[in-house]
Write a protein that holds these residues in place. Structure first.
Motif, PDB file in Angstrom:
ATOM      1  N   ILE A  40      38.988  31.978  52.938  1.00  0.00           N
ATOM      2  CA  ILE A  40      40.042  32.662  52.489  1.00  0.00           C
ATOM      3  C   ILE A  40      40.588  32.086  51.147  1.00  0.00           C
ATOM      4  O   ILE A  40      40.558  30.666  51.041  1.00  0.00           O
ATOM      5  CB  ILE A  40      41.434  32.156  53.275  1.00  0.00           C
ATOM      6  CG1 ILE A  40      41.288  32.598  54.820  1.00  0.00           C
ATOM      7  CG2 ILE A  40      42.577  32.923  52.730  1.00  0.00           C
ATOM      8  CD1 ILE A  40      41.230  33.984  54.966  1.00  0.00           C
ATOM      9  N   ALA A  41      40.526  32.719  50.140  1.00  0.00           N
ATOM     10  CA  ALA A  41      40.856  32.709  48.852  1.00  0.00           C
ATOM     11  C   ALA A  41      42.160  33.235  48.291  1.00  0.00           C
ATOM     12  O   ALA A  41      42.362  34.470  48.721  1.00  0.00           O
ATOM     13  CB  ALA A  41      39.591  33.109  47.920  1.00  0.00           C
ATOM     14  N   LEU A  42      42.892  32.327  47.907  1.00  0.00           N
ATOM     15  CA  LEU A  42      44.161  33.206  47.277  1.00  0.00           C
ATOM     16  C   LEU A  42      44.075  33.188  45.733  1.00  0.00           C
ATOM     17  O   LEU A  42      43.634  32.383  45.125  1.00  0.00           O
ATOM     18  CB  LEU A  42      45.442  32.184  47.849  1.00  0.00           C
ATOM     19  CG  LEU A  42      45.655  31.819  49.291  1.00  0.00           C
ATOM     20  CD1 LEU A  42      46.822  30.834  49.349  1.00  0.00           C
ATOM     21  CD2 LEU A  42      45.920  33.356  49.945  1.00  0.00           C
ATOM     22  N   ASN A  43      44.474  34.347  45.516  1.00  0.00           N
ATOM     23  CA  ASN A  43      44.541  34.531  43.868  1.00  0.00           C
ATOM     24  C   ASN A  43      45.884  35.070  43.376  1.00  0.00           C
ATOM     25  O   ASN A  43      46.580  35.856  44.103  1.00  0.00           O
ATOM     26  CB  ASN A  43      43.383  35.132  43.229  1.00  0.00           C
ATOM     27  CG  ASN A  43      43.216  36.581  43.322  1.00  0.00           C
ATOM     28  OD1 ASN A  43      43.846  37.132  44.373  1.00  0.00           O
ATOM     29  ND2 ASN A  43      42.546  37.269  42.549  1.00  0.00           N
ATOM     30  N   THR A  44      46.570  34.589  42.213  1.00  0.00           N
ATOM     31  CA  THR A  44      47.652  34.961  41.998  1.00  0.00           C
ATOM     32  C   THR A  44      47.662  35.327  40.430  1.00  0.00           C
ATOM     33  O   THR A  44      47.148  34.347  39.829  1.00  0.00           O
ATOM     34  CB  THR A  44      48.670  34.160  42.179  1.00  0.00           C
ATOM     35  OG1 THR A  44      50.068  34.629  41.989  1.00  0.00           O
ATOM     36  CG2 THR A  44      48.441  32.674  41.993  1.00  0.00           C
ATOM     37  N   ASP A  70      37.999  38.445  37.138  1.00  0.00           N
ATOM     38  CA  ASP A  70      37.492  37.050  36.969  1.00  0.00           C
ATOM     39  C   ASP A  70      37.999  36.244  38.184  1.00  0.00           C
ATOM     40  O   ASP A  70      37.337  35.213  38.520  1.00  0.00           O
ATOM     41  CB  ASP A  70      38.042  36.573  35.690  1.00  0.00           C
ATOM     42  CG  ASP A  70      37.234  37.223  34.448  1.00  0.00           C
ATOM     43  OD1 ASP A  70      36.865  38.458  34.568  1.00  0.00           O
ATOM     44  OD2 ASP A  70      37.376  36.688  33.315  1.00  0.00           O
ATOM     45  N   MET A  71      39.277  36.376  38.648  1.00  0.00           N
ATOM     46  CA  MET A  71      39.992  35.629  39.865  1.00  0.00           C
ATOM     47  C   MET A  71      38.972  35.671  40.877  1.00  0.00           C
ATOM     48  O   MET A  71      38.672  34.571  41.551  1.00  0.00           O
ATOM     49  CB  MET A  71      41.268  35.749  39.750  1.00  0.00           C
ATOM     50  CG  MET A  71      42.378  35.323  38.798  1.00  0.00           C
ATOM     51  SD  MET A  71      44.043  35.195  39.161  1.00  0.00           S
ATOM     52  CE  MET A  71      44.445  36.804  39.296  1.00  0.00           C
ATOM     53  N   ILE A  72      38.452  36.990  41.169  1.00  0.00           N
ATOM     54  CA  ILE A  72      37.881  37.191  42.380  1.00  0.00           C
ATOM     55  C   ILE A  72      36.481  36.326  42.350  1.00  0.00           C
ATOM     56  O   ILE A  72      35.838  35.891  43.035  1.00  0.00           O
ATOM     57  CB  ILE A  72      37.816  38.726  42.881  1.00  0.00           C
ATOM     58  CG1 ILE A  72      39.072  39.181  43.190  1.00  0.00           C
ATOM     59  CG2 ILE A  72      36.543  39.049  43.876  1.00  0.00           C
ATOM     60  CD1 ILE A  72      39.126  40.562  43.409  1.00  0.00           C
ATOM     61  N   LYS A  96      39.480  42.319  49.508  1.00  0.00           N
ATOM     62  CA  LYS A  96      40.495  42.041  48.577  1.00  0.00           C
ATOM     63  C   LYS A  96      41.842  42.815  49.233  1.00  0.00           C
ATOM     64  O   LYS A  96      41.901  44.053  49.195  1.00  0.00           O
ATOM     65  CB  LYS A  96      40.234  42.355  47.261  1.00  0.00           C
ATOM     66  CG  LYS A  96      41.573  42.614  46.259  1.00  0.00           C
ATOM     67  CD  LYS A  96      42.288  41.256  45.719  1.00  0.00           C
ATOM     68  CE  LYS A  96      43.475  41.315  45.190  1.00  0.00           C
ATOM     69  NZ  LYS A  96      44.126  40.214  44.794  1.00  0.00           N
ATOM     70  N   ALA A  97      43.019  41.889  49.536  1.00  0.00           N
ATOM     71  CA  ALA A  97      44.360  42.622  49.825  1.00  0.00           C
ATOM     72  C   ALA A  97      45.206  42.227  48.679  1.00  0.00           C
ATOM     73  O   ALA A  97      45.301  40.929  48.189  1.00  0.00           O
ATOM     74  CB  ALA A  97      44.714  41.980  50.960  1.00  0.00           C
ATOM     75  N   GLN A 142      34.069  44.990  42.558  1.00  0.00           N
ATOM     76  CA  GLN A 142      33.337  45.876  43.553  1.00  0.00           C
ATOM     77  C   GLN A 142      33.463  45.136  44.877  1.00  0.00           C
ATOM     78  O   GLN A 142      32.302  45.032  45.526  1.00  0.00           O
ATOM     79  CB  GLN A 142      31.968  45.938  42.930  1.00  0.00           C
ATOM     80  CG  GLN A 142      31.723  46.551  41.726  1.00  0.00           C
ATOM     81  CD  GLN A 142      30.498  46.772  41.072  1.00  0.00           C
ATOM     82  OE1 GLN A 142      29.604  45.907  41.395  1.00  0.00           O
ATOM     83  NE2 GLN A 142      30.196  47.895  40.205  1.00  0.00           N
ATOM     84  N   CYS A 143      34.646  44.770  45.355  1.00  0.00           N
ATOM     85  CA  CYS A 143      34.742  44.380  46.685  1.00  0.00           C
ATOM     86  C   CYS A 143      34.437  45.325  47.653  1.00  0.00           C
ATOM     87  O   CYS A 143      34.510  46.595  47.499  1.00  0.00           O
ATOM     88  CB  CYS A 143      36.160  43.924  46.855  1.00  0.00           C
ATOM     89  SG  CYS A 143      36.668  42.426  45.911  1.00  0.00           S
ATOM     90  N   GLY A 144      33.860  44.914  48.857  1.00  0.00           N
ATOM     91  CA  GLY A 144      33.610  45.802  49.979  1.00  0.00           C
ATOM     92  C   GLY A 144      34.624  46.599  50.474  1.00  0.00           C
ATOM     93  O   GLY A 144      34.503  47.815  50.875  1.00  0.00           O
TER      94      GLY A 144
END
Length: 106
Positions: A15-19, A58-60, A77-78, A92-94
């Motif tokens: 689990i990665a969080l990005n903001t 970039d964050m992903i 990515k949600a 290009q997330c699945g």
């Protein structure tokens, strides 16, 4: 959400969080929810960590690097905003999922 995250972590799903918030605000929010790194998430990427914010990927990509994931098709990515979805598509997330209970409606 917390139950889902713990379920995923138990299945060894990273689990990665990005903001788009800066690190200070992100940590204030996580502290308020009592979410802990290693329990609720594996890494946090904030706007402070990258040169290009959303909709750039970039964050992903940084999260993938930190978690040693090299295949974007295995990333979900949600997000709750249009720019979140654009970020997922640009990376290009699945799977890219729009959550309609946040910044925007359906």
């Amino acid at each position: 959400m917390e139950e889902l995250i713990i379920f995923l972590k138990e299945k060894d799903i990273k689990i990665a969080l990005n903001t788009g918030y800066n690190a200070k605000i992100a940590h204030l929010l996580l502290d308020k929810m009592n979410w802990k790194q290693g329990v609720h998430y594996d890494t946090l990427i904030t706007a402070d960590d990258v040169s290009n914010g959303r909709p750039y990927p970039d964050m992903i990509l940084m999260a993938m690097d930190k978690l040693k994931i090299d295949d974007t098709s295995k990333v979900l990515k949600a997000g709750d905003s249009i720019i979140d979805i654009e970020e997922g598509k640009n990376a290009q997330c699945g799977i890219t999922v729009a959550v309609t209970t946040g910044a925007h409606t359906r």
